[in-house]
Design a protein around this motif. Structure first.
Motif, PDB file in Angstrom:
ATOM      1  N   ASN A 192       0.795  -1.224   0.000  1.00  0.00           N
ATOM      2  CA  ASN A 192       0.000   0.000   0.000  1.00  0.00           C
ATOM      3  C   ASN A 192       0.833   1.283   0.000  1.00  0.00           C
ATOM      4  N   CYS A 238      -1.452  -1.944  12.942  1.00  0.00           N
ATOM      5  CA  CYS A 238      -0.068  -1.454  12.949  1.00  0.00           C
ATOM      6  C   CYS A 238       0.856  -2.378  12.163  1.00  0.00           C
ATOM      7  N   GLY A 239       1.632  -1.782  11.271  1.00  0.00           N
ATOM      8  CA  GLY A 239       2.693  -2.504  10.565  1.00  0.00           C
ATOM      9  C   GLY A 239       4.020  -2.037  11.119  1.00  0.00           C
ATOM     10  N   PRO A 244      -0.324   4.207  12.388  1.00  0.00           N
ATOM     11  CA  PRO A 244      -1.011   4.271  13.678  1.00  0.00           C
ATOM     12  C   PRO A 244      -0.306   5.227  14.644  1.00  0.00           C
ATOM     13  N   GLU A 278     -10.101  -4.511   3.452  1.00  0.00           N
ATOM     14  CA  GLU A 278      -9.149  -5.596   3.232  1.00  0.00           C
ATOM     15  C   GLU A 278      -8.824  -6.245   4.573  1.00  0.00           C
ATOM     16  N   GLY A 284      -7.669   0.222   4.949  1.00  0.00           N
ATOM     17  CA  GLY A 284      -7.539  -0.026   3.512  1.00  0.00           C
ATOM     18  C   GLY A 284      -8.619  -0.918   2.946  1.00  0.00           C
TER      19      GLY A 284
END
Ligand SMILES: *Cc1c(COP(=O)(O)O)cnc(C)c1O
Length: 454
Positions: A179, A287-288, A293, A393, A436
């Motif tokens: 993304n 959170c990635g 975030p 998603e 997303g």
């Protein structure tokens, strides 16, 4: 990291063993302090967010020109905030959540241009870089770049062919699981840059295809996200006309996300929602690496202080921010160090090592974290479609783990007690931050709807 170190960490923090066993967990941050104490200790402040917000406003005429679909908001990229009372009833019935108060959905899933939260940070960073280059090349004057009046339409000229020709001499590069690459890629191509997106093996094919359709150069890697980032950075550093977007450390990305918080009060007011000491606000964000975030939460703390309670949600296989925060090692530890794969269906969240910058900023602010298993993401996705007819998603559906588990986890019950919130929960508002989904092609969407994992 050697086994002895890991064993000692687990002994000091038993939750790490649960995390290593891929169990879903809830965790309350012991380092959170009152907002007024945290504020003066930090590198960034509300002034920086104001600056980012003003920059986005200066670029609005340009955005509107490049992306006519943003005309209804006059070139401001913003999403709706909606009440999802049916989803609240649905989760209370299906998971015994007993969630009181209101449940809202922040639809960054439907943000223009990128269809994900990355439309905030990614597009802001490209625009900031564009402003720098425009000043350097005399395309705009310093006066125009400091004119924050609504009448300033000077930036529209940056969409002219003569300006695009100049931007075409520069390159923008980024490493991405999907993304972020879409957001940086689409925006950079719109400005006129040569764009190279370095994508990890787990990135979805349709995202690569879509980027290529915009003329973006996509470089694919067999290995993980870390490798894509390392290579992208190396290639960019070797080229003086190239700019590398650094997902882990970028202050600009972070501030682009933070602007979301400044636009929330009017949206909450339109829904008759008050946020103050008697009316707490709970926010749950997938959170990635932490930028999205973290930026949004940091902004919300500046706006609402102690009245807002920010929780991150990560997949059980890739809880990098949680592992960094629990251990106190921040970006010096990865999920692989404790035996996890880092692989998850939540492709936007498949990150093994958190941003050290974000971990540091969030340490005094974050209320806590939840982890969620991959099968649940698809269940929550179907729940939301059934209750509200909204598609997100799988990554974005991680947000629902917060409102679903808050009332059930002992550590959360303690948090509510200790923060004197018990009597106020009936007046609380919960926001699931949908990060997303709107660009997912129909055939992939249908295959998601039929995905059942165990
Ligand atoms: C990137 C992303 C996130 C998390 O953002 P980070 O900055 O990586 O923490 C959450 N959800 C989706 C759908 C994303 O693409």
């Amino acid at each position: 990291m050697d086994e002895q170190t890991i064993a000692a960490l687990k002994e000091g923090h038993p939750i790490l063993e649960d995390i290593a066993q891929q169990r879903e967990v809830a965790w309350i941050n012991p380092d959170r302090i009152p907002f007024e104490q945290a504020r003066p200790l930090q590198e960034l402040s509300m002034e920086d967010i104001d600056d980012a917000e003003n920059r986005l406003a200066r670029f609005a005429p340009f955005i509107q020109k490049c992306f006519p679909e943003t005309a209804s908001r006059k070139g401001i990229i913003e999403s709706d905030l909606v009440d999802i009372a049916c989803m609240r009833e649905s989760i209370n019935a299906a998971y015994d959540s007993a969630l009181a108060g209101r449940l809202l959905l922040k639809k960054d899933s439907h943000l223009a241009i990128a269809g994900s939260v990355k439309a905030r940070g990614g597009i802001y960073e490209v625009l900031k870089h564009t402003e720098d280059l425009a000043l350097e090349n005399g395309l705009i004057s310093p006066e125009e770049a400091s004119d924050n009046s609504p009448g300033n339409t000077a930036y529209a000229k940056l969409a002219d062919d003569s300006a695009r020709e100049i931007f075409g001499r520069y390159t923008v590069q980024v490493g991405s699981t999907g993304n972020l690459g879409m957001s940086i890629g689409i925006m950079s191509a719109a400005v006129g840059y040569h764009v190279i997106v370095h994508m990890s093996a787990d990135a979805r094919q349709w995202k690569k295809d879509r980027l290529r359709s915009f003329g973006v150069e996509v470089v694919e890697y067999e290995s993980d996200y870390g490798e894509a980032v390392r290579n992208g950075r190396m290639r960019s550093d070797a080229d003086p006309t190239s700019y590398f977007v650094d997902d882990e450390n970028s202050r600009d990305l972070f501030l682009g996300y933070a602007v979301a918080a400044k636009r929330l009060p009017s949206q909450l007011a339109a829904l008759d929602v008050a946020v103050d000491e008697e009316h707490p606000l709970f926010v749950y964000i997938p959170c990635g690496v932490g930028g999205a975030p973290g930026g949004i939460s940091f902004g919300l703390k500046q706006v609402y202080g102690d009245a807002v309670h920010c929780f991150f949600v990560e997949p059980t296989q890739a809880p990098c921010m949680l592992v960094g925060m629990v251990s106190g090692l921040n970006s010096a530890i990865s999920v692989q160090d404790i035996g996890l794969t880092g692989l998850t269906h939540a492709d936007g969240l498949a990150v093994g090592r958190p941003s050290g910058f974000v971990g540091g900023v969030m340490k005094p602010h974050l209320s806590g974290e939840f982890t969620v298993s991959d099968p649940k993401l698809y269940d929550y996705m179907r729940d939301l479609i059934a209750a509200e007819d909204v598609f997100l998603e799988p990554s974005a559906c991680a947000a629902f783990q917060g409102p679903i588990r808050l009332g059930l986890e002992d550590v959360c019950k303690d948090y509510i007690e200790q923060n004197d919130l018990a009597k106020k929960m009936a007046n609380a508002t919960h926001i699931a931050w949908a990060t997303g989904g709107s660009l997912v092609p129909d055939d992939i969407r249908r295959s998601y709807e039929q995905t059942h994992l165990d």
